[in-house]
Design an enzyme around this catalytic site. Sequence first.
Site, short mmCIF file in Angstrom:
data_model
loop_
_atom_site.label_atom_id
_atom_site.label_comp_id
_atom_site.label_asym_id
_atom_site.label_seq_id
_atom_site.Cartn_x
_atom_site.Cartn_y
_atom_site.Cartn_z
N HIS A 159 -5.73 7.84 1.05
CA HIS A 159 -5.26 7.96 -0.20
C HIS A 159 -5.06 6.81 -0.77
CE1 HIS A 159 -2.55 7.35 3.21
NE2 HIS A 159 -1.41 7.07 2.23
N ASP A 217 3.37 4.92 -5.75
CA ASP A 217 4.16 6.09 -5.36
C ASP A 217 3.28 7.00 -4.37
OD1 ASP A 217 6.34 7.44 -5.10
OD2 ASP A 217 6.33 8.30 -7.26
N LYS A 225 2.71 -0.79 3.05
CA LYS A 225 1.84 -0.76 1.77
C LYS A 225 1.27 -2.05 1.43
CE LYS A 225 4.60 3.01 -0.54
NZ LYS A 225 5.41 3.19 -1.81
P1 ITT Z 1 8.56 1.84 -2.08
O1 ITT Z 1 8.97 2.99 -2.86
O2 ITT Z 1 9.76 0.87 -2.15
O3 ITT Z 1 7.02 1.43 -2.62
P2 ITT Z 1 8.82 3.93 -0.05
O4 ITT Z 1 8.28 3.68 1.45
O5 ITT Z 1 10.09 4.48 -0.42
O6 ITT Z 1 8.54 2.48 -0.49
P3 ITT Z 1 7.28 5.85 -1.21
O7 ITT Z 1 8.25 6.43 -1.79
O8 ITT Z 1 6.00 6.04 -2.19
O9 ITT Z 1 7.56 4.56 -0.64
O10 ITT Z 1 6.82 6.74 0.29
C1 ITT Z 1 7.14 7.93 0.68
C2 ITT Z 1 7.23 8.17 2.10
O11 ITT Z 1 5.76 8.51 2.57
C3 ITT Z 1 7.70 7.11 2.55
O12 ITT Z 1 8.75 7.58 3.88
C4 ITT Z 1 6.55 6.52 3.33
O13 ITT Z 1 7.07 5.75 4.67
C5 ITT Z 1 5.59 7.40 3.50
N1 ITT Z 1 4.24 6.86 3.50
C6 ITT Z 1 3.95 6.19 2.10
N2 ITT Z 1 2.52 5.89 2.36
C7 ITT Z 1 2.11 6.15 3.67
C8 ITT Z 1 1.17 5.94 4.33
O14 ITT Z 1 -0.08 5.48 3.86
N3 ITT Z 1 0.97 6.58 5.82
C9 ITT Z 1 2.21 7.27 6.00
N4 ITT Z 1 3.50 7.33 5.42
C10 ITT Z 1 3.35 6.90 4.16
#
Ligand code: ITT
Length: 183
Positions: free
Chosen positions: A166, A66, A12
């Site tokens: 997104h 998120d 991210k």
């Molecule tokens: P933080 O909450 O610490 O920011 P996280 O990886 O836990 O990190 P999320 O809960 O937002 O973040 O992510 C949900 C899931 O979706 C997580 O398994 C990510 O690896 C995945 N994800 C998020 N953005 C993505 C993207 O752009 N492409 C592919 N997978 C993504």
Amino acid sequence: MAIRFVTGNEGKVREARTYLEGVEPVEQLEYDYTEIQSDSLADIAAYGAREAFEERSNEEPILVDDTGLFVDALGGFPGPYSAYVEDTVGVERLWRLAADEENRRAHFRTVLAYADEKGTETFDGAVAGTLVAPRGDGGFGYDPIFEHNGQTMAEMSTEEKNAISHRGRALAKFTEWYAERET
Ligand code: ITT
Ligand code: NA
């Protein structure tokens, strides 16, 4: 002033840093903000950003992201459980669940929350695609199984992914607002 991106996810940060190059520097900040119980990704992100801003209290603006992957044939699963499902089931097995379905459409949705001394704002972005067998070494998370216009997101450069993703769409809204905000 540098924006503190509160996340444990370096993918991210890489995308935000690339997108915001020439706008503001982006620094990663690890802070375990409270995830309130809500159906609204925006409320969860906004609460987290506000809390991070107030708890860290060194005046720097905060960004929280998120994101969820929503698979149509699975009733939107894993959605808000996307991080948990990646850690437990894994990306390959989520693909195999979807592979049994005729309809492999899915979308990603991101909510960004920005907090500073003036208040809290949220920006969202979504992209539709199709789930496919994993391809590509780039990106992170579910990118290898998410295809958009013939390429998986793991086959795209950071710039290419930002142009359609997104997160890129949410960052576009954020950047527009940020340039016009009153300082
Ligand atoms: P933080 O909450 O610490 O920011 P996280 O990886 O836990 O990190 P999320 O809960 O937002 O973040 O992510 C949900 C899931 O979706 C997580 O398994 C990510 O690896 C995945 N994800 C998020 N953005 C993505 C993207 O752009 N492409 C592919 N997978 C993504
Ligand atoms: Na998370």
